[in-house]
Design a protein around this motif. Structure first.
Motif, PDB file in Angstrom:
ATOM      1  N   ALA A 282       0.845  -1.194   0.000  1.00  0.00           N
ATOM      2  CA  ALA A 282       0.000   0.000   0.000  1.00  0.00           C
ATOM      3  C   ALA A 282       0.879   1.242   0.000  1.00  0.00           C
ATOM      4  O   ALA A 282       1.914   1.279   0.675  1.00  0.00           O
ATOM      5  N   TYR A 283       0.433   2.270  -0.747  1.00  0.00           N
ATOM      6  CA  TYR A 283       1.155   3.538  -0.825  1.00  0.00           C
ATOM      7  C   TYR A 283       0.383   4.643  -0.109  1.00  0.00           C
ATOM      8  O   TYR A 283      -0.833   4.570   0.069  1.00  0.00           O
ATOM      9  N   ASP A 284       1.132   5.699   0.258  1.00  0.00           N
ATOM     10  CA  ASP A 284       0.507   6.803   0.985  1.00  0.00           C
ATOM     11  C   ASP A 284       0.042   7.931   0.072  1.00  0.00           C
ATOM     12  O   ASP A 284      -0.332   9.006   0.547  1.00  0.00           O
ATOM     13  N   SER A 285       0.067   7.712  -1.233  1.00  0.00           N
ATOM     14  CA  SER A 285      -0.399   8.751  -2.158  1.00  0.00           C
ATOM     15  C   SER A 285      -0.837   8.090  -3.457  1.00  0.00           C
ATOM     16  O   SER A 285      -0.624   6.907  -3.675  1.00  0.00           O
ATOM     17  N   GLY A 286      -1.430   8.883  -4.333  1.00  0.00           N
ATOM     18  CA  GLY A 286      -1.875   8.392  -5.632  1.00  0.00           C
ATOM     19  C   GLY A 286      -3.148   9.085  -6.085  1.00  0.00           C
ATOM     20  O   GLY A 286      -3.752   9.872  -5.342  1.00  0.00           O
ATOM     21  N   GLN A 287      -3.566   8.802  -7.303  1.00  0.00           N
ATOM     22  CA  GLN A 287      -4.801   9.364  -7.873  1.00  0.00           C
ATOM     23  C   GLN A 287      -5.715   8.229  -8.320  1.00  0.00           C
ATOM     24  O   GLN A 287      -5.263   7.181  -8.774  1.00  0.00           O
ATOM     25  N   THR A 288      -7.007   8.467  -8.177  1.00  0.00           N
ATOM     26  CA  THR A 288      -7.991   7.517  -8.678  1.00  0.00           C
ATOM     27  C   THR A 288      -9.133   8.284  -9.341  1.00  0.00           C
ATOM     28  O   THR A 288      -9.284   9.502  -9.163  1.00  0.00           O
ATOM     29  N   ASP A 291     -16.608   8.148 -10.501  1.00  0.00           N
ATOM     30  CA  ASP A 291     -17.769   8.939 -10.907  1.00  0.00           C
ATOM     31  C   ASP A 291     -17.375  10.277 -11.530  1.00  0.00           C
ATOM     32  O   ASP A 291     -17.903  11.335 -11.194  1.00  0.00           O
ATOM     33  N   GLY A 292     -16.416  10.217 -12.445  1.00  0.00           N
ATOM     34  CA  GLY A 292     -16.023  11.425 -13.162  1.00  0.00           C
ATOM     35  C   GLY A 292     -15.162  12.376 -12.360  1.00  0.00           C
ATOM     36  O   GLY A 292     -14.899  13.496 -12.812  1.00  0.00           O
ATOM     37  N   GLU A 293     -14.705  11.965 -11.190  1.00  0.00           N
ATOM     38  CA  GLU A 293     -13.907  12.846 -10.336  1.00  0.00           C
ATOM     39  C   GLU A 293     -12.529  12.240 -10.117  1.00  0.00           C
ATOM     40  O   GLU A 293     -12.394  11.053  -9.843  1.00  0.00           O
ATOM     41  N   ILE A 294     -11.494  13.079 -10.248  1.00  0.00           N
ATOM     42  CA  ILE A 294     -10.128  12.654  -9.966  1.00  0.00           C
ATOM     43  C   ILE A 294      -9.842  12.955  -8.500  1.00  0.00           C
ATOM     44  O   ILE A 294      -9.968  14.097  -8.060  1.00  0.00           O
ATOM     45  N   ILE A 295      -9.472  11.947  -7.771  1.00  0.00           N
ATOM     46  CA  ILE A 295      -9.237  12.083  -6.334  1.00  0.00           C
ATOM     47  C   ILE A 295      -7.787  11.725  -6.030  1.00  0.00           C
ATOM     48  O   ILE A 295      -7.312  10.664  -6.431  1.00  0.00           O
ATOM     49  N   SER A 296      -7.088  12.630  -5.338  1.00  0.00           N
ATOM     50  CA  SER A 296      -5.730  12.380  -4.856  1.00  0.00           C
ATOM     51  C   SER A 296      -5.790  12.143  -3.349  1.00  0.00           C
ATOM     52  O   SER A 296      -6.339  12.969  -2.616  1.00  0.00           O
ATOM     53  N   ARG A 297      -5.211  11.033  -2.894  1.00  0.00           N
ATOM     54  CA  ARG A 297      -5.291  10.728  -1.470  1.00  0.00           C
ATOM     55  C   ARG A 297      -4.351   9.568  -1.130  1.00  0.00           C
ATOM     56  O   ARG A 297      -3.722   8.963  -1.994  1.00  0.00           O
ATOM     57  N   ARG A 298      -4.327   9.300   0.151  1.00  0.00           N
ATOM     58  CA  ARG A 298      -3.578   8.176   0.701  1.00  0.00           C
ATOM     59  C   ARG A 298      -4.438   6.921   0.663  1.00  0.00           C
ATOM     60  O   ARG A 298      -5.667   7.002   0.730  1.00  0.00           O
ATOM     61  N   THR A 299      -3.791   5.766   0.558  1.00  0.00           N
ATOM     62  CA  THR A 299      -4.539   4.519   0.721  1.00  0.00           C
ATOM     63  C   THR A 299      -5.021   4.404   2.163  1.00  0.00           C
ATOM     64  O   THR A 299      -4.250   4.617   3.105  1.00  0.00           O
ATOM     65  N   MET A 300      -6.294   4.060   2.323  1.00  0.00           N
ATOM     66  CA  MET A 300      -6.897   4.027   3.654  1.00  0.00           C
ATOM     67  C   MET A 300      -7.619   2.696   3.885  1.00  0.00           C
ATOM     68  O   MET A 300      -8.230   2.139   2.979  1.00  0.00           O
ATOM     69  N   ASN A 301      -7.540   2.196   5.122  1.00  0.00           N
ATOM     70  CA  ASN A 301      -8.367   1.087   5.614  1.00  0.00           C
ATOM     71  C   ASN A 301      -8.276  -0.184   4.771  1.00  0.00           C
ATOM     72  O   ASN A 301      -9.305  -0.769   4.403  1.00  0.00           O
ATOM     73  N   PRO A 302      -7.081  -0.648   4.449  1.00  0.00           N
ATOM     74  CA  PRO A 302      -6.989  -1.886   3.655  1.00  0.00           C
ATOM     75  C   PRO A 302      -7.213  -3.129   4.515  1.00  0.00           C
ATOM     76  O   PRO A 302      -6.845  -3.175   5.692  1.00  0.00           O
TER      77      PRO A 302
END
Length: 1008
Positions: A282-288, A291-302
């Motif tokens: 798991a990484y602490d950053s990235g983009q996904t 629903d048409g929205e680009i979200i930058s965040r940390r991986t959470m709750n795996p």
């Protein structure tokens, strides 16, 4: 967050609803209610954009070629403009059943679409299910992508891939793991290829297989929230670093970079590296994209459940994720690290230690991890270069370690804090901290706690070394060794079976015996023929376990355990040795120093014989942990581990007992026998004839005394190994016993020797011979250099053995504020005063040259007022201080080369001398020297040579400009004055030049 510049901005549910409606008008409405069967990739592509469809693909093998991708048939744009996707699943609420379908992707595809990362499959919709698809990369493991590649990428939300089988190939470089780079730092640029990338929200990877033959992660998470990884099998490849190092001279990638890693040091031997990266990461950053929205965040709750990871760099690594991290029922086999999550829960997981630790913690900031891990037996050769089973740092953890390993390797430690020794950390010493941790170590692996470790509690089955503070880990019995009887048979009364064992730890043990018998029986247990106990047990129909009534003391190491039946009809299945209290053996280490403080040797032994006045240092192991106490002669007591016994006398000789109490409270002791010897006695009356064996314990100067009775006067001679050493005249003793001696001082070397007495005299008899030690002799390897601190009164170096040298020189360098006397004794005979030379204010020397002898003793006497500062005492191989020194006879150098010279006399000269190069000549006697003469050659001008003492940047005593002689073998002699110095120095010739400084053939120091 929304990104205004991305081409997917504005793609919302409304637009995708319209797209779905248009496709719906093209495709029969019946497809919404019933599964749609497709039989080609071309027919599949339209359905990847639809919502709420059920697609079943006809079983078979389908291929995407590099040519097709280059022609635009595959390769959709994504929300990230540096990526292209071969099969882009854009719809939502759809299910795709690929049972029996194999998708082959030629590795040429990874270059055919240009400078992009290539995603083979990507999901960007929601509630999409992909089932039972097999993806195989067709090509070589060395086929590098133009930029990078990933097998499957999951964006969107609530998507699931299930039963997918992924075989990855194609990355660069392959076969070296992370040795030459990862991230933005590298020695060799990497083009990575990963297996599955999980992003989005609440996406699920279930029952998937990844056979990973790429450099890159098998399964990793970026910008994912609530990801679930369940029931997956991941397998990579491992490689020993020794096989990489064997590529030397082959021109391989590793050979071309001289095996230099991006860690800053060459690949170390005796480690293992995964050819890929992490199994699950798991990484602490990235983009996904959701629903048409680009979200930058940390991986959470795996969450990771019931997965098996084999031969990867790490099994499950979630350190950089946030929120609640949960891992349960997972197995890590043959990984360089099993589990590492930083915080969160590891529940009922398993790992081996074949290539690295089962558990790791990365950072001191990591806090709040609960881990339950069982260690598994290794299934192959262990190449665990770290030599630890777990590494733990951080704080507030609760860790439980169990083991299924029957006979654990005691070299593998559980490190809490201290120095991490994994392959990326060898270039530096890291003293990690750890605090407020509970560890329940139900294994037999030892625990070691570093200096910055505090408030650690729990229980352990292995030894504990504690360098920290306020730590309390208590010992609890644990199985240390399992013995199985492979040849079971019924034993008759008196019959014995034997087991050869190698017990890793000495201590007290309970033994669990597995036995069966139809009636009550008894048997005895012995170790190396010494009976340990007698055991009785009742009749049983099946196997029964009987434990020893009391703990049995057993030595560590190899031994034979024997079971002897004292009754008939007994069967023996095996036994388990349960370590009750471990013993930490005291390892004896002794070092002896002579009068000068020079070490005469460091030995791992518990007995030593020394001469009066010598110093003995007792420094037993272990070198850390536990507490010590010493007892010795005349009420001696100490609580220091290191014991220094200086200026020893016979009164202080005897037994010194060291007792070590380990962290478990178990004591072990060792006895050191210190003998101070100055007298050897031979009982002549108990022997026939006049030949005796003499065991000389120490090399020394001896005077021999003889106790005899004689009716008439006479004489005899004494020989040692056939060489006469003494001659004695005696008078009649009137039947009394008297001691006679020639008082001659004799040098005897250490060892057993034959002594013979020869006499023509009659009517006398001998009772004993005594060899009284007058002085200890130190065997010397020249040059012998002694530089004392401020001394008072008289200074003696004792007797020095120089018998291996033809001629020697002695120099005493001192500061002449008062009168000083220095004398040397040759072979225990006449004292010779040293010559005195005063070079000027604050500089003086006492010396004698060209001495030929077997032993010498030097005494320096400052008289009633004591000595001033003695700067150095030098005993050197004899050398004419004015003699020519050949340039190639240097004792050290930087740069330069030797070559044949064309100068008069031939031989070698030193050449290829560049700016900053130097030559060193050791221990030169500069006594009254006024100048230095140097033989040089130079094809150009501009070179110079500084003559310095002590070091290349030490005091400068001369500067020589090297002239232009017209050729590299055209020689001239240059003489320059010396500054006023007197002493014994290491002399350095330090060269300066714009290019080449010239050549050097010889150097001479002169008194004028």
């Amino acid at each position: 967050m929304k990104s205004s510049g991305n081409k997917y901005t504005g793609f919302d549910r409304a637009r995708r609803g319209i797209t779905g409606l248009l496709l719906f008008l093209v495709i029969s409405t019946s497809t919404l209610a019933n599964p749609v069967l497709v039989d080609s990739l071309e027919n599949l592509l339209p359905y990847l954009k639809q919502d709420d469809v059920q697609v079943v693909m006809k079983p078979g093998t389908y291929r995407i070629t590099g040519a097709e991708a280059k022609a635009g048939k595959f390769g959709s744009d994504t929300f990230q403009d540096w990526c292209k996707t071969l099969l882009l699943f854009e719809g939502s609420g759809s299910t795709y059943d690929f049972t029996g379908v194999t998708l082959e992707v030629e590795t040429s595809v990874f270059q055919s679409l240009g400078k992009y990362d290539i995603f083979e499959v990507q999901i960007v919709g929601n509630h999409t299910v992909i089932k039972n698809l097999t993806i195989e990369d067709i090509g070589s493991v060395y086929d590098a992508p133009s930029k990078g590649a990933v097998g499957i990428v999951m964006d969107g939300s609530h998507n699931r891939i299930e039963g997918v089988h992924l075989s990855t190939k194609g990355s660069y470089p392959y076969g070296y793991g992370e040795a030459f780079g990862k991230g933005g730092k590298n020695v060799v640029r990497h083009m990575k290829h990963c297996g599955i990338l999980v992003r989005g929200y609440s996406n699920h990877v279930k029952d998937c297989t990844i056979i990973h033959r790429c450099f890159g992660h098998a399964l990793f998470m970026q910008a994912a929230d609530q990801p679930l990884i369940e029931g997956c099998y991941i397998e990579g490849e491992m490689r020993e670093t020794n096989t990489i190092l064997a590529e030397k001279g082959t021109g391989s990638i590793a050979d071309r970079v001289n095996f230099m890693t991006y860690f800053g040091y060459p690949i170390p031997p005796n480690f293992a590296m995964c050819t890929g990266e992490e199994g699950i990461r798991a990484y602490d950053s990235g983009q996904t994209w959701i629903d048409g929205e680009i979200i930058s965040r940390r991986t959470m709750n795996p969450t990771v459940l019931n997965c098996t990871i084999k031969n990867m760099r790490g099994g499950v690594t979630l350190t950089h994720a946030g929120g609640k991290k949960y891992v349960e029922g997972c197995v890590a086999i043959g990984c360089t690290r099993g589990f590492c999550i930083g915080s969160g829960d590891i529940v009922d997981c398993y790992a081996d230690t074949q290539y690295g630790p089962a558990l790791g913690v990365d950072y001191e900031r990591d806090s709040g991890m609960t881990a339950e891990i069982t260690l598994l037996p290794n299934k192959g050769k262990m190449v665990n270069g770290t030599q630890y089973a777990a590494f733990i740092t951080g704080r507030n953890h609760h860790i439980t370690l169990r083991s299924q390993v029957p006979n654990p390797d005691q070299k593998l430690m559980i490190l809490i804090g201290g120095d991490k020794r994994n392959i990326g950390s060898l270039g530096k010493v890291n003293e990690y901290s750890a605090s407020n941790i509970t560890i329940n170590n139900y294994t037999a692996h030892p625990i070691m706690m570093g200096e910055r470790v505090e408030n650690i509690s729990g229980i352990t089955g292995g030894l504990v070394t504690d360098l920290g503070k306020n730590n309390r880990i208590m010992h609890e019995p644990v199985k240390q060794l399992e013995i199985i009887n492979e040849h079971q048979k019924e034993l008759a009364q008196g019959e014995t079976i034997e087991f050869e064992i190698d017990l890793p730890i000495a201590g007290t043990y309970f033994i669990d015996y597995q036995v069966a018998a139809p009636a009550n029986v008894m048997f005895s247990v012995s170790s190396n023929e010494q009976e340990l106990e007698t055991v009785s047990f009742p009749a049983s129909r099946g196997w029964t376990t009987v434990r020893s009534e009391i703990a049995i003391a057993l030595n560590g190491g190899k031994q034979v355990l024997s079971i002897t039946a004292l009754s008939s009809e007994m069967k023996f299945n095996g036994m388990d040795l349960i370590l009750n209290l471990p013993t930490t053996p005291v390892v004896p280490r002794v070092e002896v120093f002579n009068f000068m403080g020079v070490s005469l040797g460091r030995m791992e032994r518990a007995d030593v014989t020394v001469y009066p006045g010598h110093m003995v240092v007792l420094e037993p192991g272990p070198t850390f942990g536990g507490t010590w106490r010493w007892s010795g002669p005349n009420g001696f007591y100490s609580e220091n581990r290191k014991l220094t016994l200086s200026a020893l006398t016979k009164k202080r000789a005897g037994r010194y007992i060291a007792t070590f109490t380990n962290i478990s409270g178990y004591e072990t002791s060792a006895t050191f026998e210190i003998e101070v010897e100055d007298l050897i006695t031979i009982d002549a009356a108990a022997q026939d004839g006049m030949e005796f064996e003499v065991d000389v314990p120490l090399p020394g100067m001896y005077v021999i005394g003889y106790k005899l009775s004689a009716e008439t006067a006479g004489h005899f001679s004494a020989s040692m190994e056939g060489v006469e050493i003494d001659r004695v005249d005696f008078e009649a003793t009137a039947r009394d016993w008297e001691t006679v001696s020639s008082e001659k001082i004799i040098y005897l070397k250490k060892g057993v020797k034959k002594m013979q007495l020869t006499s023509a005299s009659k009517d006398w008899k001998l009772e004993w011979i005594k060899l009284k030690s007058v002085d200890y002799v130190s065997p010397a390897t020249l040059p012998l250099v002694y530089q004392p601190e401020q001394v008072l009164g008289q200074l003696s170096l004792g007797v020095i053995d120089i018998s291996e040298e033809e001629l020697v020189d002695i120099y005493v360098v001192y500061q002449p504020r008062r009168a000083l006397k220095a004398m040397v004794q040759i072979d225990g005979g006449t004292w010779i005063p040293l010559k005195m030379f005063k070079a000027g204010p604050g500089m003086a020397m006492a010396y004698e040259t060209g001495l030929s002898c077997a032993t010498l003793k030097l005494v320096v006497d400052g008289g009633r007022d004591g000595l001033e500062q003695v700067d150095g005492i030098y005993i050197l191989k004899s050398r004419d201080p004015y003699a020519r020194i050949e340039a190639e006879d240097y004792d050290g150098n930087q740069g330069t080369h030797q070559e044949d010279t064309q100068d008069v006399g031939g031989g070698k000269n030193v050449g290829s001398i560049r700016n900053g190069d130097w030559l060193k000549y050791s221990n030169l006697a500069l006594i009254g020297m006024k100048s230095v003469r140097v033989r040089v050659a130079n094809i150009q001008s501009g070179g110079s040579c500084e003559i310095r003492i002590g070091s290349p940047d030490g005091q400068k005593i001369a500067t020589l400009e090297i002239p232009k002689t017209g050729g590299w073998q055209t020689w001239e002699t240059v003489t320059v004055p010396l500054e006023n110095v007197s002493g014994i120095f290491d002399v350095y010739l330090v060269f300066s030049a714009d290019s080449m400084a010239g050549n050097l053939n010889w150097i001479e120091f002169l008194p004028n």
